[in-house]
Design an enzyme around this catalytic site. Structure first.
Site, PDB file in Angstrom:
ATOM      1  N   GLN C 196      15.346 -19.257  14.988  1.00  0.00           N
ATOM      2  CA  GLN C 196      14.363 -18.177  14.965  1.00  0.00           C
ATOM      3  C   GLN C 196      13.800 -18.167  13.553  1.00  0.00           C
ATOM      4  O   GLN C 196      14.414 -17.604  12.650  1.00  0.00           O
ATOM      5  CB  GLN C 196      15.034 -16.854  15.344  1.00  0.00           C
ATOM      6  CG  GLN C 196      15.755 -16.907  16.691  1.00  0.00           C
ATOM      7  CD  GLN C 196      14.809 -16.969  17.874  1.00  0.00           C
ATOM      8  OE1 GLN C 196      13.907 -16.127  18.010  1.00  0.00           O
ATOM      9  NE2 GLN C 196      14.965 -17.964  18.749  1.00  0.00           N
ATOM     10  N   ARG C 216      13.582 -10.926  14.525  1.00  0.00           N
ATOM     11  CA  ARG C 216      12.530 -11.777  13.981  1.00  0.00           C
ATOM     12  C   ARG C 216      11.966 -12.667  15.090  1.00  0.00           C
ATOM     13  O   ARG C 216      12.634 -12.943  16.102  1.00  0.00           O
ATOM     14  CB  ARG C 216      13.050 -12.622  12.837  1.00  0.00           C
ATOM     15  CG  ARG C 216      14.129 -13.603  13.191  1.00  0.00           C
ATOM     16  CD  ARG C 216      14.457 -14.504  11.984  1.00  0.00           C
ATOM     17  NE  ARG C 216      14.924 -13.756  10.849  1.00  0.00           N
ATOM     18  CZ  ARG C 216      14.317 -13.749   9.646  1.00  0.00           C
ATOM     19  NH1 ARG C 216      13.248 -14.482   9.419  1.00  0.00           N
ATOM     20  NH2 ARG C 216      14.789 -13.023   8.671  1.00  0.00           N
ATOM     21  N   ALA C 237      12.661  -6.920  20.769  1.00  0.00           N
ATOM     22  CA  ALA C 237      13.021  -8.341  20.775  1.00  0.00           C
ATOM     23  C   ALA C 237      11.996  -9.183  20.017  1.00  0.00           C
ATOM     24  O   ALA C 237      10.959  -8.694  19.570  1.00  0.00           O
ATOM     25  CB  ALA C 237      13.160  -8.825  22.207  1.00  0.00           C
ATOM     26  N   HIS C 238      12.290 -10.474  19.937  1.00  0.00           N
ATOM     27  CA  HIS C 238      11.440 -11.390  19.167  1.00  0.00           C
ATOM     28  C   HIS C 238      10.026 -11.486  19.750  1.00  0.00           C
ATOM     29  O   HIS C 238       9.841 -11.503  20.944  1.00  0.00           O
ATOM     30  CB  HIS C 238      12.045 -12.789  19.029  1.00  0.00           C
ATOM     31  CG  HIS C 238      12.568 -13.418  20.272  1.00  0.00           C
ATOM     32  ND1 HIS C 238      13.142 -14.662  20.272  1.00  0.00           N
ATOM     33  CD2 HIS C 238      12.618 -12.982  21.555  1.00  0.00           C
ATOM     34  CE1 HIS C 238      13.513 -14.965  21.492  1.00  0.00           C
ATOM     35  NE2 HIS C 238      13.214 -13.977  22.283  1.00  0.00           N
ATOM     36  N   ASN C 239       9.078 -11.541  18.836  1.00  0.00           N
ATOM     37  CA  ASN C 239       7.667 -11.725  19.173  1.00  0.00           C
ATOM     38  C   ASN C 239       7.042 -10.564  19.937  1.00  0.00           C
ATOM     39  O   ASN C 239       5.934 -10.684  20.460  1.00  0.00           O
ATOM     40  CB  ASN C 239       7.453 -13.032  19.959  1.00  0.00           C
ATOM     41  CG  ASN C 239       7.707 -14.256  19.092  1.00  0.00           C
ATOM     42  OD1 ASN C 239       8.819 -14.747  19.023  1.00  0.00           O
ATOM     43  ND2 ASN C 239       6.686 -14.719  18.390  1.00  0.00           N
TER      44      ASN C 239
END
Lengths: 342, 342, 342
Positions: C196, C216, C237-239
């Site tokens: 990540q 991240r 969560a990511h993105n």
């Protein structure tokens, strides 16, 4: 900046090149952000239009037929190849080995070779850190606890006394291993504490997300099996056993003494009651509440959970109740008329 | 290793011996792990076969008739006896009294007798620690906050300024007491902060699980009543009042200004909306969402929550909708035929 | 103690006085706690009786007609006025500027004017702290991370490397910014880690509750928009992209790559699946599970979520299934009789 030719990248992941194998790529970026010097990737049909519109110099894909005329790196399994190439473009930078002067390490602790102990980390009496273990700032390792080789603890991880974490694990910030299980013996309306004298064992290659809590067993062990990956803010209660290679998504809760087989998937915000057995490969959908044992490979949904097909059928029926009610009303009219005609 | 005769153990918990009162036992273990020198226990019918198969030297049970021929310690209330014997076999080891040199304690703080302040703990101006209080590594006590006598804070607990924790409480790692309540005044689409100037009061004998959050009140107090036990990752919002001797299981969320009576049980992942009153002894089942006041002793289920029997009846009906629909189709055919025969 | 006349208070918030503008008030308290020297406030019909019974010297209200004969401060928007007056009566006390001797700050870090770095805080290489930033005890700022001017980090906040937090943000205790996203490439039953390598960007004027986790991005950014307020124990969560001025209530979970528009509201314990788009102004009710894109202004409920009206209609139908079933039985009897009469 390091760069690679498309041919070099293909060799690295055992893929094939379609197009210009000599094209030089210096980054791996998302479809939207990639430019002509970048590789990007396509593995979710939802993003097909984005992939076609991407200005990436080359694309990592499974099926070249979808991208005629483009420079491609073709792999049958796109996502593992993507992971390998990400690591190639972004090699991890290990923190410097050594114990920070602001760390507090007990004289009786045993530190392996090349461990890294960050500022304000605290390592208790007789604790053991394997070779290459990394303790971020403010990590706390209790007395007699163990952290395996090459395991990385991010800032503020707490391992309570006597608990054991295996090799190559990653514990994100705020993880708590070995808090007391929620055990009380109620007598006369007062909840007396049941001492929680067991431990937690986290096997090798486990990843635990930020602020995850894993309670110590009342007696014996709470155990998380090898290769299992746990997302943020998950609750794992005392004496739970999670099998190997399972996926426990964010905000899941697993109640005491429940046992999960291997390769179980629990989707976000789902839960399982206590003293259950979830068979190998069970899939629990998001927000479901498992209240009974599951068979291997079973997929369940709903709260309380039912076999997934049954639950979705029931929900579909529920949304058509207005129609059913109208049909009953029609029938009542028709029958009333028939009765009146007698 | 310490050991006890079965007769000594029975005397300790006011139970009776069936079989060999002189049998010597050196441990208290689970049914599966116990050997001939160990006591084990049986209190959940789910484990009757395991109990009969256990190689434990003696069993703590409620009903001797289920275990003919075995050495038994018989107690009417097995679980409280189990808790007492666990403490006997595993006496708690208090940390050494004193302030660790790596702790940061304000000169104006008042520390009682025999307090233990761990490495990197921070104690603010005018904070008060009662006699025998234990602050684990990295615990943070804000200015003017109070921790009662014999209360134990595990690593990384945060007590924000002016909040008060009573006597004999246990706060597990990562607990946050006194974060700001979620209060905003929206005007023109912008959410302006409402200062949260109240406090949190945690009464005596409360246990709070790892990473629990209790917000300070907007004005006045958020309060957790005496003897209440809260599991991991629970959210308690500003101005909530939880009554005495309640059980709040993991990942529950209680919204602002809601008041719980005494002996309320909220099962895992359930929630309550704001500004409600839950009567004494209310039971909220797992994942339920309480959206209205409850009467004393009421048991509710579902999201939004209904009386539990009504909700389970509704779910049973839901799962039989296919059958009902078939009956309606039969009727339509029959009525069609009757109509045609006219 | 500072005090103000009712007239002064009205001038401060642009309100009008009904009654004695010279009445002197020294505090702002809840309806139950306020005495004759205090202002209190009324803005929720649930508390009308309490407001009428309050012994407060004066009331802040929207409609004077409900409180004949009382001294009143009348504002069209009561809650923003309440917030402003709370700040007047309880002016925030900034911590002293400077770096505590027990903090660990890298030589290459850049600290703005008048920053406050608390005991045991850790600031990494090349990290940047804007003017007036406040780092509570044990805050950890990773290498190359940025904290904007006047942003306040409560104790134990972790900002992982390279992540950026804007100006005037408030991050409560235990917040984790930039833990790894939950990304794995499964091959042969083994879950390989997807590095990540992206970051988190928290824009200006964001507030994040205690123990919130923001992962991240795999590549690129996870982003939380300007003015958005996030309650305790939320998982992002990511993105994920959260738009501006949104409200994310406690224990919500937002899955990877989902994008929220501006002014979205997600109520407590609700969730959203991955790769979705929630339109501007979407309202997700408590415990709902969003599984599909939503239109601007849409209100959804249920798990999986449906348009709110449809879902509540369905639930109402569900609770009346017993009645429908009785009608079907009646029809069966009637039709049986009609058939028999042929």
């Amino acid at each position: 900046m390091t760069s690679f030719t498309l041919g070099e990248l293909a060799a690295r992941v055992g893929g094939e090149v379609v197009g210009d194998a000599g094209r030089r790529l210096s980054g791996l970026r998302s479809l939207a952000e990639a430019g002509g010097d970048d590789l990007s990737f396509y593995h979710n049909r939802r993003y097909l239009d984005d992939a076609r519109a991407s200005r990436a110099g080359a694309l990592l894909v499974a099926d070249p037929a979808e991208f005629p005329g483009r420079d491609l790196l073709v792999c049958r399994e796109v996502y593992p190849a993507f992971a390998a190439l990400l690591e190639l473009f972004h090699p991890p930078v290990p923190p410097p080995a050594g114990v920070h002067p602001a760390a507090v390490v007990a004289a009786s602790a045993r530190l392996g070779a090349a461990v890294s102990v960050g500022p304000c980390a605290v390592v208790g009496e007789r604790a053991v850190l394997g070779d290459g273990a990394v303790l971020g700032p403010h990590a706390v390792i209790g007395d007699d606890a163990e952290v395996g080789p090459a395991t990385v603890l991010h800032p503020h991880v707490v391992i309570e006394p006597r608990c054991r974490v295996g090799a190559r694990c990653i514990l994100h910030a705020g993880v708590v291993i070995g808090s007391d299980g929620y055990g009380f013996a109620t007598s006369g309306g007062v909840h007396g504490k049941v001492p929680q004298v067991g431990i937690v064992v986290v096997e090798d290659d486990v990843e635990l997300g930020a602020n995850v809590c894993v309670d110590r067993a009342t007696l014996g062990e709470t155990r998380i099996g090898r290769g299992t990956k746990v997302d943020n803010l998950v609750q794992i209660a005392h004496n739970v056993v999670v099998g190997e290679h399972s996926l426990i998504v964010a905000q899941v809760g697993i109640s005491g003494s429940t046992t999960l087989g291997h390769h179980v998937v629990m989707a976000g915000q789902s839960g399982a009651a206590g003293h259950l057995r979830l068979g190998d490969g069970t899939v629990v959908t998001a927000q479901a509440a498992v209240m009974a044992d599951t068979k291997p490979g079973e997929m369940v949904a709903g709260s309380p959970a039912r076999p997934q097909k049954e639950w979705y059928k029931a929900l579909a029926n529920l949304l058509q109740l207005d129609a059913l009610r109208r049909r009953v009303r029609e029938l009542e009219r028709a029958v009333g008329k028939l009765g009146g005609e007698k």
